[in-house]
Design an enzyme around this catalytic site. Structure first.
Site, PDB file in Angstrom:
ATOM      1  N   GLN A  35     -48.936 -47.128 -15.864  1.00  0.00           N
ATOM      2  CA  GLN A  35     -48.216 -46.103 -15.104  1.00  0.00           C
ATOM      3  C   GLN A  35     -48.073 -44.807 -15.890  1.00  0.00           C
ATOM      4  OE1 GLN A  35     -44.521 -47.797 -13.708  1.00  0.00           O
ATOM      5  NE2 GLN A  35     -45.552 -49.492 -12.713  1.00  0.00           N
ATOM      6  N   CYS A  36     -49.076 -44.475 -16.658  1.00  0.00           N
ATOM      7  CA  CYS A  36     -49.069 -43.302 -17.529  1.00  0.00           C
ATOM      8  C   CYS A  36     -49.967 -42.222 -16.929  1.00  0.00           C
ATOM      9  CB  CYS A  36     -49.597 -43.723 -18.915  1.00  0.00           C
ATOM     10  SG  CYS A  36     -49.767 -42.389 -20.110  1.00  0.00           S
ATOM     11  N   GLY A  37     -49.690 -40.988 -17.252  1.00  0.00           N
ATOM     12  CA  GLY A  37     -50.560 -39.905 -16.814  1.00  0.00           C
ATOM     13  C   GLY A  37     -51.983 -40.034 -17.350  1.00  0.00           C
ATOM     14  N   THR A  39     -53.515 -42.987 -17.599  1.00  0.00           N
ATOM     15  CA  THR A  39     -54.074 -44.242 -17.075  1.00  0.00           C
ATOM     16  C   THR A  39     -55.487 -44.074 -16.510  1.00  0.00           C
ATOM     17  OG1 THR A  39     -51.873 -45.140 -16.706  1.00  0.00           O
ATOM     18  CG2 THR A  39     -53.663 -46.151 -15.457  1.00  0.00           C
TER      19      THR A  39
END
Length: 161
Positions: A35-37, A39
């Site tokens: 759920q990371c930018g 990803t």
């Protein structure tokens, strides 16, 4: 001297993996999060795996929930997400810590071998990448912002050594 072959890790399926299995390969080790930018880098990592696996290269993904709680799922959820959304086939491992007292020994070693910006040994964020040469030594560290395709030239250089 410590090398990648000196470590073990738990695969995402719960089995112990002796990292000596990657002895003689060039390996890119990445701490990941769903759920990371950053990803979407999974796609680029998979492309590196696809393009270079036949030359003795592997990406190893280590999910980590230490940065902004961006990897909240369990191992089955993480694996399903990676396969479904990015077609990930490279090895994934169980969730680990990369910093602090509970940091996995592999990441303590990686951090000590290649320090980050301004000499810090801490992993700053998800998708920090470490390149390990065929002899098991850490030869490069890449920031989370470094896109996988920017690493291809380094891979080619180390794969021909």
């Amino acid at each position: 001297m410590t090398t990648l072959a000196d470590f073990k890790a738990t695969g995402i399926d719960g089995t112990e993996v002796d990292l000596a299995a990657y002895d003689g390969e060039v390996v890119l080790i990445v701490n990941t999060a769903s759920q990371c930018g950053f990803t979407p880098q999974y796609q680029g990592l998979q492309k590196l795996q696809d393009d270079f696996a036949g030359q003795g290269f592997s990406v190893l993904g280590f999910p980590c929930d230490q940065f902004g709680h961006q990897e909240p799922g369990d191992e089955a959820e993480i694996q399903g997400f990676c396969e479904r959304n990015f077609g990930v086939t490279f090895p994934l491992f169980s969730k680990i810590d990369v910093n602090g007292d509970e940091a996995h020994p592999l990441f303590r070693w990686l951090r000590s071998e290649k320090r980050g910006l301004l000499g810090s040994d801490k992993v700053k964020w998800n998708f920090t990448k470490f390149l390990v040469a065929r002899d098991g030594r850490v030869v490069a560290r890449y920031a989370p912002t470094t896109k996988p395709e920017k690493i291809a030239g380094d891979l080619e250089r180390y794969l021909t050594r």
